[in-house]
Design an enzyme around this catalytic site. Sequence first.
Site, PDB file in Angstrom:
ATOM      1  N   MET A   1       0.844  -1.202   0.000  1.00 46.59           N
ATOM      2  CA  MET A   1       0.000   0.000   0.000  1.00 46.59           C
ATOM      3  C   MET A   1       0.877   1.249   0.000  1.00 46.59           C
ATOM      4  O   MET A   1       0.395   2.345   0.336  1.00 46.59           O
ATOM      5  CB  MET A   1      -0.943  -0.007   1.195  1.00 46.59           C
ATOM      6  CG  MET A   1      -1.908  -1.195   1.149  1.00 46.59           C
ATOM      7  SD  MET A   1      -3.434  -0.899   2.035  1.00 46.59           S
ATOM      8  CE  MET A   1      -2.814  -0.628   3.672  1.00 46.59           C
TER       9      MET A   1
ATOM     10  N   LEU B   1       6.541   3.084   1.708  1.00 39.33           N
ATOM     11  CA  LEU B   1       7.451   1.946   1.804  1.00 39.33           C
ATOM     12  C   LEU B   1       8.511   2.162   2.871  1.00 39.33           C
ATOM     13  O   LEU B   1       8.933   3.285   3.147  1.00 39.33           O
ATOM     14  CB  LEU B   1       8.121   1.701   0.449  1.00 39.33           C
ATOM     15  CG  LEU B   1       7.162   1.407  -0.709  1.00 39.33           C
ATOM     16  CD1 LEU B   1       7.949   1.097  -1.980  1.00 39.33           C
ATOM     17  CD2 LEU B   1       6.215   0.258  -0.384  1.00 39.33           C
TER      18      LEU B   1
ATOM     19  N   HIS C   1       9.195  -3.572   3.421  1.00 35.35           N
ATOM     20  CA  HIS C   1       8.756  -3.773   2.035  1.00 35.35           C
ATOM     21  C   HIS C   1       9.970  -4.075   1.141  1.00 35.35           C
ATOM     22  O   HIS C   1       9.920  -4.962   0.291  1.00 35.35           O
ATOM     23  CB  HIS C   1       8.065  -2.517   1.489  1.00 35.35           C
ATOM     24  CG  HIS C   1       6.834  -2.102   2.234  1.00 35.35           C
ATOM     25  ND1 HIS C   1       6.782  -0.964   3.000  1.00 35.35           N
ATOM     26  CD2 HIS C   1       5.603  -2.659   2.319  1.00 35.35           C
ATOM     27  CE1 HIS C   1       5.570  -0.836   3.525  1.00 35.35           C
ATOM     28  NE2 HIS C   1       4.835  -1.848   3.131  1.00 35.35           N
TER      29      HIS C   1
ATOM     30  N   GLY D   1       4.626 -10.389   3.922  1.00 34.92           N
ATOM     31  CA  GLY D   1       5.408 -10.295   5.148  1.00 34.92           C
ATOM     32  C   GLY D   1       4.783 -11.112   6.265  1.00 34.92           C
ATOM     33  O   GLY D   1       3.551 -11.151   6.410  1.00 34.92           O
TER      34      GLY D   1
ATOM     35  N   LYS E   1       4.958 -10.207   9.126  1.00 34.27           N
ATOM     36  CA  LYS E   1       4.440  -9.149  10.012  1.00 34.27           C
ATOM     37  C   LYS E   1       2.905  -9.211  10.109  1.00 34.27           C
ATOM     38  O   LYS E   1       2.333  -9.003  11.155  1.00 34.27           O
ATOM     39  CB  LYS E   1       4.899  -7.799   9.456  1.00 34.27           C
ATOM     40  CG  LYS E   1       4.137  -6.583   9.885  1.00 34.27           C
ATOM     41  CD  LYS E   1       4.491  -6.188  11.276  1.00 34.27           C
ATOM     42  CE  LYS E   1       3.945  -4.862  11.712  1.00 34.27           C
ATOM     43  NZ  LYS E   1       2.590  -4.552  11.320  1.00 34.27           N
TER      44      LYS E   1
ATOM     45  N   GLN F   1      -2.917 -12.333   7.737  1.00 38.88           N
ATOM     46  CA  GLN F   1      -3.138 -11.994   6.325  1.00 38.88           C
ATOM     47  C   GLN F   1      -2.467 -13.037   5.422  1.00 38.88           C
ATOM     48  O   GLN F   1      -3.043 -13.491   4.418  1.00 38.88           O
ATOM     49  CB  GLN F   1      -2.560 -10.609   6.046  1.00 38.88           C
ATOM     50  CG  GLN F   1      -2.490 -10.240   4.581  1.00 38.88           C
ATOM     51  CD  GLN F   1      -2.126  -8.779   4.400  1.00 38.88           C
ATOM     52  OE1 GLN F   1      -2.976  -7.919   4.481  1.00 38.88           O
ATOM     53  NE2 GLN F   1      -0.862  -8.501   4.148  1.00 38.88           N
TER      54      GLN F   1
ATOM     55  N   VAL G   1      10.852  -7.371   9.411  1.00 36.23           N
ATOM     56  CA  VAL G   1      12.005  -6.475   9.589  1.00 36.23           C
ATOM     57  C   VAL G   1      11.680  -5.516  10.733  1.00 36.23           C
ATOM     58  O   VAL G   1      10.572  -4.965  10.790  1.00 36.23           O
ATOM     59  CB  VAL G   1      12.312  -5.701   8.297  1.00 36.23           C
ATOM     60  CG1 VAL G   1      13.468  -4.731   8.501  1.00 36.23           C
ATOM     61  CG2 VAL G   1      12.638  -6.683   7.171  1.00 36.23           C
TER      62      VAL G   1
ATOM     63  N   SER H   1       6.454  -0.513  10.304  1.00 38.03           N
ATOM     64  CA  SER H   1       5.088  -0.405   9.804  1.00 38.03           C
ATOM     65  C   SER H   1       4.885   1.022   9.298  1.00 38.03           C
ATOM     66  O   SER H   1       5.389   1.972   9.908  1.00 38.03           O
ATOM     67  CB  SER H   1       4.092  -0.688  10.936  1.00 38.03           C
ATOM     68  OG  SER H   1       2.810  -0.217  10.587  1.00 38.03           O
TER      69      SER H   1
HETATM   70  P1  AMP Z   1       1.351  -3.002   3.465  1.00 38.18           P
HETATM   71  O1  AMP Z   1       1.938  -1.945   2.594  1.00 38.18           O
HETATM   72  O2  AMP Z   1       1.300  -2.631   4.914  1.00 38.18           O
HETATM   73  O3  AMP Z   1       0.080  -3.580   2.938  1.00 38.18           O
HETATM   74  O4  AMP Z   1       2.404  -4.197   3.424  1.00 38.18           O
HETATM   75  C1  AMP Z   1       2.788  -4.788   2.212  1.00 38.18           C
HETATM   76  C2  AMP Z   1       3.534  -6.061   2.504  1.00 38.18           C
HETATM   77  O5  AMP Z   1       4.693  -5.762   3.289  1.00 38.18           O
HETATM   78  C3  AMP Z   1       2.703  -7.057   3.314  1.00 38.18           C
HETATM   79  O6  AMP Z   1       2.926  -8.369   2.811  1.00 38.18           O
HETATM   80  C4  AMP Z   1       3.260  -6.891   4.705  1.00 38.18           C
HETATM   81  O7  AMP Z   1       3.113  -8.050   5.504  1.00 38.18           O
HETATM   82  C5  AMP Z   1       4.717  -6.605   4.426  1.00 38.18           C
HETATM   83  N1  AMP Z   1       5.350  -5.929   5.547  1.00 38.18           N
HETATM   84  C6  AMP Z   1       4.880  -4.849   6.220  1.00 38.18           C
HETATM   85  N2  AMP Z   1       5.706  -4.541   7.242  1.00 38.18           N
HETATM   86  C7  AMP Z   1       6.715  -5.450   7.213  1.00 38.18           C
HETATM   87  C8  AMP Z   1       7.885  -5.670   8.015  1.00 38.18           C
HETATM   88  N3  AMP Z   1       8.168  -4.898   9.047  1.00 38.18           N
HETATM   89  N4  AMP Z   1       8.686  -6.701   7.684  1.00 38.18           N
HETATM   90  C9  AMP Z   1       8.399  -7.504   6.630  1.00 38.18           C
HETATM   91  N5  AMP Z   1       7.331  -7.348   5.834  1.00 38.18           N
HETATM   92  C10 AMP Z   1       6.492  -6.336   6.119  1.00 38.18           C
END
Ligand code: AMP
Length: 287
Positions: free
Chosen positions: A34, A37, A41, A151, A153, A157, A180, A189
């Site tokens: 989303m 970044l 990500h 992730g 995280k 999901q 991470v 996040s």
């Molecule tokens: P989002 O932009 O929050 O929807 O996240 C996009 C992808 O990045 C999802 O698969 C998340 O699980 C992953 N993600 C978000 N935060 C982290 C993190 N700290 N470490 C690894 N992957 C992450």
Amino acid sequence: MHEKPLVLDRIDAATQVVRQWKQSGRRVSLVPTMGALHEGHLSLVRQSAAQAECTVVTIFVNPTQFGPQEDYQKYPRQLERDLELLASCDLQLVVAPSADQLYRPGHSTFVEPPAVARPWEGACRPGHFRGVATIVLKLLQIVPADSLLLGQKDYQQYRVVQDMVADLNVPVEVRACPTVRDPDGLALSSRNAYLSGTERLRALGLVRALRTACREYSQGQRAPQLLEESLRRVLGEHEVHQIDYAVVVDGHTLEVPIRASDGCVALVAARVGQTRLIDNMRLVEGT
Ligand code: AMP
């Protein structure tokens, strides 16, 4: 420095590019995001580049996964900065479409998410995983990738998407990549940007609670209830009192009882000030 990726805002153009890659036998991997970044990500993008010739990153703030009281409007949108960050990675395509291409006027079809979507996040955020399952399936239609990197995280999901593609016979391999963290342990996040200085310190309660449960588990504690008490105690010590859930559950079903074969996972969701944070850790046998 890597070659700059192609950046497209039209989904039909993206599909055309990906189809050509696939026709020439190249392996395509998708990293849906989303935007806003961060290193979490980027680690997914790097892991994708290591296992596929063509990496596609999508940047789309998906309205259908936000509840009416949630932060859809204020969710950070910073495409230029995202593209700068991606310049350090080896990827071939960024797709950043407008909402009207993904949700045409009158859009009314949704994916009914699998059973694993019901508890925890699913219970706290009604409709969230319906939106997630729907957008992931739509993105896979647009970018018919061989693998999908998510992730750990967002552990629930990951499990939801894994079951959704299996149930709907979507030919894609779903992989989870490690969380991470900042050096102090806070899981990266996009929502951490909302935290004030003192809130950020309190937010460390999540990772410390999870680490405590991990330690106790590795020392032989197997009773989910006692592990959950420890989670709540450490959260309380950090003045994190608005806890949506703090549980130890089976890593596959996300329920109790825990079947030994799948191991277990500690899941935490709590509000720090106005910001809702989630984190989790797999609990593994000690040596
Ligand atoms: P989002 O932009 O929050 O929807 O996240 C996009 C992808 O990045 C999802 O698969 C998340 O699980 C992953 N993600 C978000 N935060 C982290 C993190 N700290 N470490 C690894 N992957 C992450």
